[in-house]
Write a protein that holds these residues in place. Structure first.
Motif, PDB file in Angstrom:
ATOM      1  N   VAL A 166      55.475  50.579  -0.327  1.00  0.00           N
ATOM      2  CA  VAL A 166      55.932  50.947   1.021  1.00  0.00           C
ATOM      3  C   VAL A 166      54.987  51.962   1.652  1.00  0.00           C
ATOM      4  CG1 VAL A 166      57.763  52.113   2.303  1.00  0.00           C
ATOM      5  CG2 VAL A 166      58.350  50.452   0.545  1.00  0.00           C
ATOM      6  N   GLY A 188      65.331  42.646  -0.636  1.00  0.00           N
ATOM      7  CA  GLY A 188      64.324  43.349   0.148  1.00  0.00           C
ATOM      8  C   GLY A 188      63.340  44.120  -0.700  1.00  0.00           C
ATOM      9  N   LYS A 189      63.745  44.468  -1.940  1.00  0.00           N
ATOM     10  CA  LYS A 189      62.769  45.063  -2.851  1.00  0.00           C
ATOM     11  C   LYS A 189      61.762  43.980  -3.244  1.00  0.00           C
ATOM     12  CE  LYS A 189      64.482  49.261  -3.303  1.00  0.00           C
ATOM     13  NZ  LYS A 189      63.687  50.426  -2.835  1.00  0.00           N
ATOM     14  N   LEU A 190      60.633  44.402  -3.803  1.00  0.00           N
ATOM     15  CA  LEU A 190      59.515  43.467  -3.956  1.00  0.00           C
ATOM     16  C   LEU A 190      59.860  42.154  -4.628  1.00  0.00           C
ATOM     17  CD1 LEU A 190      56.185  45.312  -4.784  1.00  0.00           C
ATOM     18  CD2 LEU A 190      56.978  44.317  -2.645  1.00  0.00           C
ATOM     19  N   GLN A 210      62.680  53.697  -0.964  1.00  0.00           N
ATOM     20  CA  GLN A 210      61.321  53.183  -0.806  1.00  0.00           C
ATOM     21  C   GLN A 210      60.698  52.669  -2.100  1.00  0.00           C
ATOM     22  OE1 GLN A 210      58.887  56.130   1.151  1.00  0.00           O
ATOM     23  NE2 GLN A 210      59.648  55.536   3.156  1.00  0.00           N
ATOM     24  N   GLY A 211      61.033  53.280  -3.197  1.00  0.00           N
ATOM     25  CA  GLY A 211      60.353  52.936  -4.435  1.00  0.00           C
ATOM     26  C   GLY A 211      60.830  51.617  -5.025  1.00  0.00           C
ATOM     27  N   GLU A 212      60.005  51.097  -5.906  1.00  0.00           N
ATOM     28  CA  GLU A 212      60.408  49.886  -6.614  1.00  0.00           C
ATOM     29  C   GLU A 212      61.162  50.275  -7.888  1.00  0.00           C
ATOM     30  OE1 GLU A 212      60.190  46.975  -5.343  1.00  0.00           O
ATOM     31  OE2 GLU A 212      59.149  47.828  -3.619  1.00  0.00           O
ATOM     32  N   GLN A 219      58.431  60.154   3.817  1.00  0.00           N
ATOM     33  CA  GLN A 219      59.869  60.400   3.743  1.00  0.00           C
ATOM     34  C   GLN A 219      60.100  61.907   3.577  1.00  0.00           C
ATOM     35  OE1 GLN A 219      62.608  57.916   1.223  1.00  0.00           O
ATOM     36  NE2 GLN A 219      62.719  59.754  -0.019  1.00  0.00           N
ATOM     37  N   ASN A 237      62.663  39.681  -2.532  1.00  0.00           N
ATOM     38  CA  ASN A 237      62.496  39.599  -1.075  1.00  0.00           C
ATOM     39  C   ASN A 237      62.084  38.223  -0.585  1.00  0.00           C
ATOM     40  OD1 ASN A 237      59.870  39.530  -1.911  1.00  0.00           O
ATOM     41  ND2 ASN A 237      59.214  41.376  -0.839  1.00  0.00           N
ATOM     42  N   ASN A 265      63.805  40.106   3.820  1.00  0.00           N
ATOM     43  CA  ASN A 265      62.726  41.095   3.751  1.00  0.00           C
ATOM     44  C   ASN A 265      62.589  41.852   5.073  1.00  0.00           C
ATOM     45  OD1 ASN A 265      60.605  42.563   2.764  1.00  0.00           O
ATOM     46  ND2 ASN A 265      59.103  40.903   2.937  1.00  0.00           N
ATOM     47  N   ARG A 315      52.886  46.477   1.403  1.00  0.00           N
ATOM     48  CA  ARG A 315      53.675  45.875   2.477  1.00  0.00           C
ATOM     49  C   ARG A 315      52.920  45.982   3.806  1.00  0.00           C
ATOM     50  NH1 ARG A 315      59.333  45.062   1.600  1.00  0.00           N
ATOM     51  NH2 ARG A 315      59.935  45.639  -0.525  1.00  0.00           N
ATOM     52  N   SER A 323      52.760  52.758  -4.505  1.00  0.00           N
ATOM     53  CA  SER A 323      54.030  52.243  -3.995  1.00  0.00           C
ATOM     54  C   SER A 323      53.734  51.146  -2.999  1.00  0.00           C
ATOM     55  CB  SER A 323      54.796  53.382  -3.310  1.00  0.00           C
ATOM     56  OG  SER A 323      55.866  52.877  -2.540  1.00  0.00           O
TER      57      SER A 323
END
Lengths: 301, 311
Positions: free
Chosen positions: A80, B112-114, B89-91, A86, B117, B121, A107, A78
């Protein structure tokens, strides 16, 4: 048991670690007041890994006299990276030093290289030395080195947790006393990819559909990352998180990994419930690290 | 909290007097932005059964939105369609599984997702509190619109039957399913799993886990902003959108959900305006919300409402 293990496995990883050792970590530490409170402080760390490549990690330090047990969170598949996972009770930061690393491409560590999802799993996959996960594994080792260097950490209680990279880290780096690992990517990878159709492993079948002639090279690269070959190096007390009974990665599916670990691991089969699975892991970690009752989120109490 | 107490939980969120006016203004702004859709075939991700495309379209604030679009290769006539919306959180994944079930499917990556963004962002953690004291620039103002415009994209596709569009997602995707179903009457059926973004202010008291904990972090550092935060969030709370939902609607929640408190799921369910609504509440389940055990029912729900209406 070692059938399929690359002949150069040891040399491949020795070279990766030697390359890492050429670069001093050069750690910068910055407080993050937004995520600090009376019971813990959060810091953002920047440091160097092989390449050289500059990485990022969140470091949480409990308030009070240490040393404290530590939880090292290896990156998942992922982009993030969070200070704590989480859904975890935020109060765990008052008990454990927490460390979560953004390996290259994720990120906060995505300049100059930004990983793609999907895409990362096959980035450089035709050449073991160019495969992106070689550097990512080195990043994880560097992260654990940095965590263990902190005076707040009780070196006798360092739990490395996560997916495949958790086991790889515990195998390649010194100092993991406990390991919680849920294999998903780097265990009999080609076989798993061919038998399923879900991402992220489907990235590999996508890739081979486009480049069928690369199958041998891809398989060779992935063989350098198979958890079975890392397992003999793991000395930590281990919990393997298996898939649900009947799935490809259930207890029986993981048997060859279980057999390869020098110390018999505890194995937990998923109950297909974040609650039940999470409760088991939190209780296991808390117990094994000698912390007594686990710190649970409100709706698990 | 006991199950009966959970079921009766009353959300603290109040609906602002000018809620409809506020969102009407946002929709007017969005209507002035041409979609400019772009659809690129992905040979890499396509397979013998499914065509996969990378999709891009414009949204408000000059943000370019990305997505994945899939369609079954074998088809006759127009297809029902599913819009899938992502978690926090996930894509967003490639929605091949929906195409294999006979749907055209779009998976959207809101700002904001990959892959969306470049212009926006705020990061993770961060998105949930970005400009949280100002409803006119709060992150989710544009984020919601990005999701809603996924419907507009589906309507541009010749192979999609615009009368048979469904929406679904889990967690944040569940919250976005609520707002999308409320604001886009083209939606004919929707399934929201473990919905996030519903009962924000309730949730920061009911649980101390991320992502909601981002708001508590913010309020700890900015205690004087609490009133402004509560005021802003009321405009974005799914519970305040829910009375606009008219399509058949399913919610599934876990009674031990440590991310999105189940109390808020019950409050949301009561607020849903559709007469055709169903709640699955799974005891012994957390944020997975027991989806595994009801997948056949969920598939049948969409089949009934989106495939049963074959023209």
């Amino acid at each position: 048991m070692s059938e399929g293990r690359p002949a150069d496995f040891e040399g491949y990883w020795r070279d990766a670690l030697d390359e890492l050792a050429c670069f001093p970590p050069s750690v910068e530490t910055e407080a993050i007041p937004l995520r600090s409170n009376d019971s813990s402080s959060l810091f953002g760390l920047r440091f160097t890994s092989s390449g050289p490549y500059r990485l990022f990690a969140y470091l949480g330090i409990p308030t009070g006299e240490g040393p404290f047990p530590a939880i090292y969170k290896a990156p998942g598949y992922s982009s993030v990276v969070s200070p704590i996972p989480q859904g975890a009770a935020s109060q765990i930061r008052s008990r454990y030093v927490t460390f979560s690393i953004a390996a290259r491409g994720l990120r906060n560590a995505d300049k100059p290289y930004a990983a793609e999802f999907p895409g990362l799993l096959t980035d450089g996959i035709e050449d073991p030395r160019a495969y992106r996960f070689r550097g990512i594994a080195a990043d994880c080792v560097r992260g654990l080195e940095i965590l263990r260097s902190r005076p707040e950490v009780d070196g006798s209680r360092v739990s490395v947790q996560g997916g495949d990279l958790a086991l790889i880290t515990a195998a390649l780096a010194d100092g993991a006393t406990h390991l919680v690992c849920g294999p998903s990517l780097f265990y009999r990878t080609m076989e798993m990819a061919r038998s399923g159709d879900g991402y992220p492993l489907a990235e590999i079948t996508d890739y081979l559909r486009q480049r069928p002639g690369a199958a041998e090279a891809v398989e060779s690269t992935l063989s350098h990352f198979d958890l079975r070959w890392f397992a003999p190096r793991v000395s930590a007390s281990t919990l393997l998180e298996a898939g649900p009974a009947g799935s490809a990665l259930d207890r029986s599916g993981l048997q060859s990994l279980i057999d390869a670990l020098p110390n018999p691991p505890d194995v937990y089969e998923s109950q297909r419930s974040n609650y039940k699975d999470g409760m088991f892991v939190e209780t296991w970690v808390s117990d094994k690290l000698g912390c007594g009752e686990p710190i649970l989120p409100e709706h698990w109490r | 909290m006991s199950r009966p107490t959970m079921e009766q939980y009353v959300s603290k969120v109040a609906k602002p007097q000018d809620f409809d006016e506020f969102w009407g203004g946002v929709l007017e702004q969005a209507a002035r932005v041409p979609l400019n859709p772009e659809t690129r075939y992905s040979a890499l991700r396509s397979d013998p059964g499914v065509e996969v495309y990378e999709v891009f379209y414009d949204s408000i604030d000059d943000v370019r939105i990305a997505g994945w679009y899939c369609a079954p290769r074998e088809r006759s006539g127009k297809l029902p369609a599913i819009l899938t919306l992502p978690g926090y959180q996930g894509e967003p994944g490639i929605p091949k599984e929906w195409a294999r079930k006979g749907y055209a499917a779009l998976s959207v990556a809101p700002r904001g997702k990959l892959r969306s963004n470049a212009q926006f962002n705020p990061g993770y953690p961060g998105l949930l509190t970005h400009n949280i004291t100002d409803r006119n620039t709060y992150s989710y103002r544009g984020f919601y619109v990005d999701a809603w415009r996924g419907i507009d994209y589906l309507l541009t596709r010749d192979e999609v039957d615009g009368e048979r569009i469904g929406v679904t997602g889990g967690s944040q995707g569940g919250g976005l399913t609520v707002t999308t179903s409320a604001m886009r009457q083209e939606v004919r059926a929707a399934i929201a799993g473990a919905p996030y973004l519903c009962g924000y202010v309730d949730s920061i008291e009911l649980t101390r886990t991320y992502p909601y904990e981002e708001i508590n972090d913010y309020l700890r550092l900015h205690p004087g902003s609490r009133e402004a935060v509560v005021e802003t969030l009321a405009y974005f709370d799914g519970i305040n959108f829910a009375d606009k939902i008219r399509c058949p609607f399913v919610i599934y929640i876990g009674l031990q959900d440590n991310v999105c408190p189940p109390e808020t799921g019950y409050a949301l369910f009561r607020a849903v305006g559709s007469a055709d609504k169903k709640l699955y509440a799974a005891d012994g389940h957390g944020h997975d919300a027991g989806k595994h055990s009801i997948e056949a029912e969920l598939d049948a729900f969409f089949d009934t409402h989106l495939k049963g209406a074959t023209v």
